[in-house]
Design an enzyme around this catalytic site. Structure first.
Site, mmCIF file in Angstrom:
data_model
loop_
_atom_site.group_PDB
_atom_site.id
_atom_site.type_symbol
_atom_site.label_atom_id
_atom_site.label_comp_id
_atom_site.label_asym_id
_atom_site.label_seq_id
_atom_site.Cartn_x
_atom_site.Cartn_y
_atom_site.Cartn_z
ATOM 1 N N MET A 1 41.436 40.636 42.799
ATOM 2 C CA MET A 1 41.148 40.394 44.440
ATOM 3 C C MET A 1 40.104 39.630 44.783
ATOM 4 S SD MET A 1 42.468 44.286 45.438
ATOM 5 C CE MET A 1 41.118 44.895 44.587
ATOM 6 N N ALA A 2 39.004 39.301 44.006
ATOM 7 C CA ALA A 2 37.933 38.900 44.766
ATOM 8 C C ALA A 2 37.170 38.296 43.538
ATOM 9 C CB ALA A 2 37.022 39.684 45.614
ATOM 10 N N THR A 3 36.192 37.247 43.928
ATOM 11 C CA THR A 3 35.141 36.884 42.849
ATOM 12 C C THR A 3 33.906 37.295 43.676
ATOM 13 O OG1 THR A 3 36.683 34.652 42.866
ATOM 14 C CG2 THR A 3 34.178 34.473 42.230
ATOM 15 N N VAL A 4 32.940 37.531 42.652
ATOM 16 C CA VAL A 4 31.799 37.941 42.999
ATOM 17 C C VAL A 4 30.465 36.864 42.890
ATOM 18 C CG1 VAL A 4 30.023 39.806 42.713
ATOM 19 C CG2 VAL A 4 32.391 40.244 42.786
ATOM 20 N N GLY B 1 37.971 38.521 39.779
ATOM 21 C CA GLY B 1 39.061 39.444 39.285
ATOM 22 C C GLY B 1 40.259 39.336 39.992
ATOM 23 N N LYS C 1 30.900 39.396 47.798
ATOM 24 C CA LYS C 1 32.395 39.334 47.242
ATOM 25 C C LYS C 1 33.243 38.442 48.208
ATOM 26 C CE LYS C 1 34.102 42.632 44.845
ATOM 27 N NZ LYS C 1 34.282 43.845 44.160
ATOM 28 N N ASP D 1 40.074 53.557 43.802
ATOM 29 C CA ASP D 1 39.960 52.358 42.740
ATOM 30 C C ASP D 1 38.871 52.923 41.753
ATOM 31 O OD1 ASP D 1 41.086 50.535 40.881
ATOM 32 O OD2 ASP D 1 40.124 48.838 42.087
ATOM 33 N N ALA E 1 31.429 37.383 38.619
ATOM 34 C CA ALA E 1 32.687 37.745 37.959
ATOM 35 C C ALA E 1 33.839 37.289 38.664
ATOM 36 C CB ALA E 1 32.635 39.202 37.632
#
Length: 670
Positions: free
Chosen positions: A29-32, A27, A47, A144, A25
């Site tokens: 702030m980051a990609t996993v 997002g 991440k 969060d 996925a």
């Protein structure tokens, strides 16, 4: 013609160790990614932070904070927390290596299934709070909490009762600190942000509790409290309004659910449970008080499914990233959609005149409104507010002098008195009242702890004052099955129940393993004050003893000595000895002076006396040769002489065959 973009990370070997297999996925702030750890031959989630976070003047500061927060998160071990294995920087790639959790996240389950049953919703909330409680005990705040960061283990429906894990501890703090410093904005998923984060960027354990309150609302109703509004509007609601009661949407929900959500999501942090451990106790007590039929009910899906997205309160849907999700459905699923809200804006909204509101709008950094549609909506909304509040000089004067905007002070004499008496005082001053309840160690149950606003503080003449009524001293339930459990497990159970565990008492015990709990200072299953310090009596195993000298002692006496010290005795095969009498101890293991422990075994070897040897036949021999033959064989010789030993010949010997070496053979000579 469609254009396909290949992710350059796919197939890459990060830090010479992690081989990127698939993207899970993406997002804000980051990609996993799903990856293989070549060194340990295991599947992990990687991440990778977006490169722009490490760019510019504050890039070094972000990398430093990122490393620090990752180290802090790695120290957190709990079955309900996604484990952090490693962190590092490979070139311009800052990454975290984490536990890979097959399954999905709570956001996707809500999209697929709608509201959860009440029992499952409370179970999910309890599991999330248990994970947060472990973090709060170590001084870590998640910052969060949202469905995207709650992973559902496996492929099961949450309604079936699956386990959940909380992801992304510490990451929000690293990103928020550097972004707030650089842009004057607050990062976070605005639908779950506590008022103090929006207005002052401050947060602590109670901030996580607020987010869990919003999460609980969403799980039982299927929608967020302020669904479909812009982030600016949602943030305004959080700052200036109490969270609506879930029963406003689902009329069969009991008042206890409304009270639980109101307690967790109180605008004043002081009115919330102090941390997730205390909140967990409240959830467990409520769940135990509800009947099975009620717990099995599920709300009807909302007419329009509320879903954080580009037009919703949460910004980009983190489950779907920036609009795409690849690879496995879940994994380490919590990615990082955020909404940026200018902190100063809310300080202006809460304290400024209309002209100042206009200035506040102009002075905000433009990057806080990255989407043109969001910026236009925010501008239109604020200008409308300015026009309403600044409609005319006369109208403004009336509003603040005699109208609803006039102010008065909260009367004194409402704290420390019965709730009905305090309510009468406020109603006599023309003020409305609402009531919330909170535990208090000093104020008796049913009396008012304080008011919001506090006595003497200003309030609008047509306003309402919240009375915080004492629930008395918070009582917690001592867990069962502590005696006989391992000390670490018993300590964790007590801390999860909200207790403080003191230094253990130590005691030797012949039967309990080292570290096993022998006793608890409070009765199991009993109700105790929340500030009770519980002491565990823990086994140090059998007591140490010094092995005594038993060699040379008669067997029964030696066995009695050792058993009297709590030692077990084992007898080895007996052995012959020319020095130790038959039936006495010939050898022992361990030797004397060694340190053993009660119930340890000491092995004794018992003497059979001298060995048996063949007795020479000397009948018919002269006396002297006969004597020498017997003595050479190891025997002692005695002589009985008759007739003066006339013929000097052995006529008889009293022992033949085999006899113990060193025994006496008697000869008859004449």
């Amino acid at each position: 013609m469609a254009i396909t973009t290949t992710d350059p990370m796919l197939g890459r070997l990060v830090d010479g160790r992690y081989e990127i297999v698939a993207r899970v996925a993406r997002g804000g702030m980051a990609t996993v990614y799903r990856a293989t750890d070549r060194r340990l031959d295991r599947e992990v989630a990687i991440k990778v932070m977006h490169p722009h976070l490490a760019d510019g003047v504050d890039g070094a500061a972000f990398v430093s904070r990122f490393r620090r927060e990752a180290r802090a998160a790695a120290r957190l071990t709990h079955p309900g927390v996604v484990a952090v294995y490693d962190q590092g920087v490979d070139g311009d790639t800052s990454y975290l290596a984490m536990e890979y959790v097959p399954g999905t996240n709570l956001r996707r389950e809500l999209h697929a299934s709608g509201p959860l049953t009440l029992d499952r919703a409370l179970d999910v909330v309890a599991q999330v709070l248990a994970a947060l409680a472990a973090a709060h005990r170590k001084g870590l705040v998640h910052r969060d909490v949202k469905p995207e960061n709650v992973l559902v283990v496996g492929d099961g429906d949450p309604a079936a009762g699956g386990r959940v894990k909380v992801a992304d501890f510490g990451l929000a703090r690293a990103v928020t600190e550097v972004t707030t410093t650089a842009t004057g904005t607050v990062l976070g998923t605005v639908a779950y942000l506590a008022p103090e984060v929006i207005t002052s960027s401050t947060c602590d354990a109670r901030t996580d509790v607020y987010a869990v309150g919003v999460l609980a609302y969403e799980l039982v109703t299927g929608t967020l409290p302020y669904a479909g509004e812009t982030p600016i509007q949602v943030a305004f609601h959080h700052v200036h309004e109490d969270l609506p009661a879930p029963s406003g949407l689902v009329d069969w929900l009991p008042a206890e659910i409304d009270a639980l959500v109101a307690s967790f999501a109180a605008r004043d942090p002081q009115q919330r449970p102090p941390d997730a451990g205390a909140a967990l106790g409240a959830v467990e007590a409520l769940r135990a008080s509800l009947d099975a039929d009620l717990l099995a009910r599920r709300a009807d899906p909302p007419a329009v499914a509320a879903r954080p997205g580009p037009s919703g309160p949460g910004g980009v849907d983190a489950a779907d990233g920036d609009g795409d999700a690849d690879g496995d459905d879940g994994g380490e699923g919590g990615t990082d959609a955020v909404d940026e809200i200018p902190t100063a804006f809310f300080q202006e909204v809460s304290a400024s005149a209309p002209a100042q509101l206009t200035d506040a709008l102009v002075e905000q950094p433009t990057e806080a409104y990255r989407r043109p549609s969001r910026r236009r909506r925010a501008v239109a909304w604020i200008l409308t507010l300015v026009l309403v509040l600044g409609g005319g000089g006369l109208g403004t004067w009336w509003w603040f002098a005699d109208g609803p905007g006039a102010w008065t002070s909260v009367p004194t004499g409402v704290a420390g008195v019965a709730a009905d008496d305090a309510r009468a005082v406020l109603e006599g001053a023309g003020l409305g009242t609402t009531t919330s309840r909170a535990f208090d160690d000093e104020v008796p149950e049913g009396s008012v702890v304080t008011s919001v606003p506090a006595p003497g503080d200003r309030v609008r003449t047509d306003g309402s004052v919240e009375l915080v009524v004492s629930r008395g001293v918070q009582m917690l339930t001592v867990p069962d099955d502590l005696v006989g459990a391992d000390r670490k497990d018993a300590t964790a159970a007590l801390e999860d129940a909200g207790f403080t565990v003191g230094d253990p008492a130590r005691s030797y015990d012949d039967e309990a393993d080292r570290g096993e709990v022998l006793d608890v200072s409070v009765e199991e299953s009993s109700r105790q004050r929340h500030d009770t310090v519980v002491t565990l009596t823990v086994s140090d195993g059998p007591a140490p003893v010094q092995v005594p000298q038993e060699v040379g002692k008669e067997k029964d006496a030696a066995v009695a000595d050792l058993e009297g010290l709590g030692l077990a005795v084992e007898l080895a095969d007996p052995e012959y000895s020319e020095d130790v009498p038959r039936g006495h101890v010939l050898a022992q293991e361990p030797r004397d002076g060694a340190t053993a422990h009660r119930t340890d075994t000491v092995t004794l070897t018992i003497s059979q006396g001298p060995p048996l040897v063949e007795v020479p036949n000397v009948v018919g021999k002269h006396t002297e040769p006969a004597r020498k033959a017997l003595e050479k064989a190891g025997f002692k010789v005695e002589e009985n002489t008759y007739l003066g030993g006339l013929l000097d010949t052995v006529r008889f010997q009293d022992t033949t065959g085999k006899a113990p070496k060193g025994s006496t053979v008697t000869l008859t000579v004449w």
